[in-house]
Structures are given as C-alpha cells and as structure tokens.
Design a protein around this motif. Structure first.
Motif, PDB file in Angstrom:
ATOM      1  N   ALA A  15      42.203 -19.189  32.299  1.00  0.00           N
ATOM      2  CA  ALA A  15      42.444 -19.702  33.627  1.00  0.00           C
ATOM      3  C   ALA A  15      43.682 -18.699  34.707  1.00  0.00           C
ATOM      4  O   ALA A  15      43.266 -19.477  35.544  1.00  0.00           O
ATOM      5  CB  ALA A  15      43.583 -20.585  32.576  1.00  0.00           C
ATOM      6  N   LEU A  16      44.056 -17.973  33.743  1.00  0.00           N
ATOM      7  CA  LEU A  16      44.686 -17.292  34.202  1.00  0.00           C
ATOM      8  C   LEU A  16      43.980 -16.028  35.986  1.00  0.00           C
ATOM      9  O   LEU A  16      44.606 -16.196  36.435  1.00  0.00           O
ATOM     10  CB  LEU A  16      45.857 -15.445  33.510  1.00  0.00           C
ATOM     11  N   LYS A  17      43.055 -16.241  34.927  1.00  0.00           N
ATOM     12  CA  LYS A  17      42.079 -15.375  36.017  1.00  0.00           C
ATOM     13  C   LYS A  17      41.495 -16.100  37.177  1.00  0.00           C
ATOM     14  O   LYS A  17      41.567 -15.905  38.769  1.00  0.00           O
ATOM     15  CB  LYS A  17      40.778 -14.435  35.110  1.00  0.00           C
ATOM     16  N   LEU A  18      40.655 -16.896  36.450  1.00  0.00           N
ATOM     17  CA  LEU A  18      40.912 -17.878  37.666  1.00  0.00           C
ATOM     18  C   LEU A  18      41.624 -18.034  38.944  1.00  0.00           C
ATOM     19  O   LEU A  18      41.566 -18.305  40.495  1.00  0.00           O
ATOM     20  CB  LEU A  18      40.184 -19.055  36.976  1.00  0.00           C
ATOM     21  N   LEU A  21      46.036 -14.748  38.808  1.00  0.00           N
ATOM     22  CA  LEU A  21      47.388 -14.550  38.452  1.00  0.00           C
ATOM     23  C   LEU A  21      47.624 -12.945  37.723  1.00  0.00           C
ATOM     24  O   LEU A  21      48.499 -12.446  37.739  1.00  0.00           O
ATOM     25  CB  LEU A  21      47.861 -15.479  38.178  1.00  0.00           C
ATOM     26  N   VAL A  22      46.282 -12.495  37.422  1.00  0.00           N
ATOM     27  CA  VAL A  22      45.840 -12.024  36.792  1.00  0.00           C
ATOM     28  C   VAL A  22      44.185 -10.529  37.098  1.00  0.00           C
ATOM     29  O   VAL A  22      43.631 -11.833  37.496  1.00  0.00           O
ATOM     30  CB  VAL A  22      46.121 -11.560  35.422  1.00  0.00           C
ATOM     31  N   ASP A  23      44.367  -9.677  37.580  1.00  0.00           N
ATOM     32  CA  ASP A  23      43.500  -9.145  38.240  1.00  0.00           C
ATOM     33  C   ASP A  23      41.882  -8.922  36.925  1.00  0.00           C
ATOM     34  O   ASP A  23      41.228  -8.603  37.489  1.00  0.00           O
ATOM     35  CB  ASP A  23      43.732  -7.254  38.606  1.00  0.00           C
ATOM     36  N   SER A  24      42.595  -8.658  35.524  1.00  0.00           N
ATOM     37  CA  SER A  24      41.505  -8.135  34.679  1.00  0.00           C
ATOM     38  C   SER A  24      41.395  -9.304  33.075  1.00  0.00           C
ATOM     39  O   SER A  24      42.708  -9.466  32.771  1.00  0.00           O
ATOM     40  CB  SER A  24      40.965  -7.586  34.201  1.00  0.00           C
ATOM     41  N   GLY A  25      40.554  -9.601  32.207  1.00  0.00           N
ATOM     42  CA  GLY A  25      40.572  -9.936  31.221  1.00  0.00           C
ATOM     43  C   GLY A  25      42.497  -8.560  30.417  1.00  0.00           C
ATOM     44  O   GLY A  25      42.676  -9.898  29.950  1.00  0.00           O
ATOM     45  N   VAL A  26      42.093  -7.603  30.739  1.00  0.00           N
ATOM     46  CA  VAL A  26      42.397  -6.860  30.205  1.00  0.00           C
ATOM     47  C   VAL A  26      43.981  -7.308  30.231  1.00  0.00           C
ATOM     48  O   VAL A  26      45.197  -7.321  29.673  1.00  0.00           O
ATOM     49  CB  VAL A  26      42.354  -5.410  30.135  1.00  0.00           C
ATOM     50  N   ASP A  27      44.505  -7.475  31.735  1.00  0.00           N
ATOM     51  CA  ASP A  27      45.744  -7.703  32.183  1.00  0.00           C
ATOM     52  C   ASP A  27      46.255  -9.014  31.248  1.00  0.00           C
ATOM     53  O   ASP A  27      47.730  -9.486  31.242  1.00  0.00           O
ATOM     54  CB  ASP A  27      45.756  -7.809  33.365  1.00  0.00           C
ATOM     55  N   ALA A  28      45.392 -10.075  31.206  1.00  0.00           N
ATOM     56  CA  ALA A  28      46.137 -11.421  30.954  1.00  0.00           C
ATOM     57  C   ALA A  28      46.038 -11.227  29.481  1.00  0.00           C
ATOM     58  O   ALA A  28      47.143 -11.613  29.061  1.00  0.00           O
ATOM     59  CB  ALA A  28      44.449 -12.739  30.530  1.00  0.00           C
ATOM     60  N   ASN A  40      52.385 -25.781  29.021  1.00  0.00           N
ATOM     61  CA  ASN A  40      53.018 -27.106  28.734  1.00  0.00           C
ATOM     62  C   ASN A  40      54.572 -26.673  28.535  1.00  0.00           C
ATOM     63  O   ASN A  40      55.006 -27.702  27.710  1.00  0.00           O
ATOM     64  CB  ASN A  40      52.262 -28.028  27.586  1.00  0.00           C
ATOM     65  N   GLY A  41      55.312 -25.796  29.113  1.00  0.00           N
ATOM     66  CA  GLY A  41      56.129 -26.019  28.531  1.00  0.00           C
ATOM     67  C   GLY A  41      57.006 -24.765  27.586  1.00  0.00           C
ATOM     68  O   GLY A  41      58.029 -24.591  27.059  1.00  0.00           O
ATOM     69  N   GLU A  42      55.711 -24.686  26.858  1.00  0.00           N
ATOM     70  CA  GLU A  42      55.989 -23.000  25.105  1.00  0.00           C
ATOM     71  C   GLU A  42      55.231 -22.295  25.603  1.00  0.00           C
ATOM     72  O   GLU A  42      54.156 -22.467  26.000  1.00  0.00           O
ATOM     73  CB  GLU A  42      55.550 -24.366  24.090  1.00  0.00           C
ATOM     74  N   VAL A  43      56.000 -21.150  24.643  1.00  0.00           N
ATOM     75  CA  VAL A  43      55.654 -20.068  25.239  1.00  0.00           C
ATOM     76  C   VAL A  43      54.003 -19.935  24.968  1.00  0.00           C
ATOM     77  O   VAL A  43      54.569 -20.567  23.003  1.00  0.00           O
ATOM     78  CB  VAL A  43      56.534 -19.166  24.595  1.00  0.00           C
ATOM     79  N   ASP A  44      53.248 -19.345  24.552  1.00  0.00           N
ATOM     80  CA  ASP A  44      51.748 -19.210  23.703  1.00  0.00           C
ATOM     81  C   ASP A  44      51.354 -17.578  23.533  1.00  0.00           C
ATOM     82  O   ASP A  44      51.081 -18.013  25.031  1.00  0.00           O
ATOM     83  CB  ASP A  44      51.064 -20.648  24.175  1.00  0.00           C
ATOM     84  N   THR A  45      51.126 -16.970  22.494  1.00  0.00           N
ATOM     85  CA  THR A  45      50.219 -15.928  22.291  1.00  0.00           C
ATOM     86  C   THR A  45      49.305 -15.836  22.283  1.00  0.00           C
ATOM     87  O   THR A  45      48.762 -14.887  21.521  1.00  0.00           O
ATOM     88  CB  THR A  45      50.755 -15.017  21.697  1.00  0.00           C
ATOM     89  N   ARG A  46      48.366 -16.819  22.399  1.00  0.00           N
ATOM     90  CA  ARG A  46      47.212 -16.897  22.022  1.00  0.00           C
ATOM     91  C   ARG A  46      45.741 -16.645  23.211  1.00  0.00           C
ATOM     92  O   ARG A  46      45.844 -18.219  23.921  1.00  0.00           O
ATOM     93  CB  ARG A  46      46.333 -17.858  21.038  1.00  0.00           C
ATOM     94  N   ARG A  47      45.421 -16.033  23.665  1.00  0.00           N
ATOM     95  CA  ARG A  47      44.307 -15.660  24.524  1.00  0.00           C
ATOM     96  C   ARG A  47      43.503 -16.929  24.899  1.00  0.00           C
ATOM     97  O   ARG A  47      43.259 -17.662  25.899  1.00  0.00           O
ATOM     98  CB  ARG A  47      43.826 -14.368  25.105  1.00  0.00           C
ATOM     99  N   GLY A  48      42.815 -17.171  23.116  1.00  0.00           N
ATOM    100  CA  GLY A  48      41.603 -17.896  23.383  1.00  0.00           C
ATOM    101  C   GLY A  48      42.542 -19.553  23.501  1.00  0.00           C
ATOM    102  O   GLY A  48      40.945 -21.109  22.894  1.00  0.00           O
TER     103      GLY A  48
END
Length: 67
Positions: A15-18, A21-28, A40-48
């Motif tokens: 979603a970040l790439k789409l 907001l980022v150039d690549s999956g590595v950046d994401a 949804n307003g809360e920090v989430d550290t799960r890429r998946g």
C-alpha cells in the motif's frame, strides 16, 4: 489521498508503494519496522498487515484511505 484495491485486502508495504510514499519494498520495510507508519491511528510495525477498504494509514503526515 485514496488508493483503490482490486482484491479484498492489500498488505501495508504494498500500500505504501501504491500510494507513492516509498520507492521500493525495501524502503517500505524500513519505515514500517522503524515505527514511522500508523494504521488506523496506531503505529504498526508489521509489513504484512492486511488493510481492507475503509482502513487508513499515515506516513510523514500523509493520510491514505483504502477503498
């Protein structure tokens, strides 16, 4: 900003790439792991993390809605 998905969900990294907001999956991966992305307003550290229509995510002050 809004992004439209064709399937039932999209993963946060994709979603970040789409949204452009980022150039690549590595950046994401790095910005998500560093706690720079909110879902949804809360920090989430799960890429998946699965995002569905109606969910929002935020990075560097840009809020994106999934539809």
């Amino acid at each position: 900003m809004k992004i439209t998905i064709k399937d039932d969900f999209i993963k946060l990294g994709q979603a970040l790439k789409l949204a452009g907001l980022v150039d690549s999956g590595v950046d994401a991966k790095f910005v998500i792991q560093n706690g720079q992305v909110k879902v949804n307003g809360e920090v989430d550290t799960r890429r998946g993390k699965k995002l569905y229509a109606g969910d929002t995510f935020e990075f560097e002050g840009t809020v994106v809605t999934v539809k």
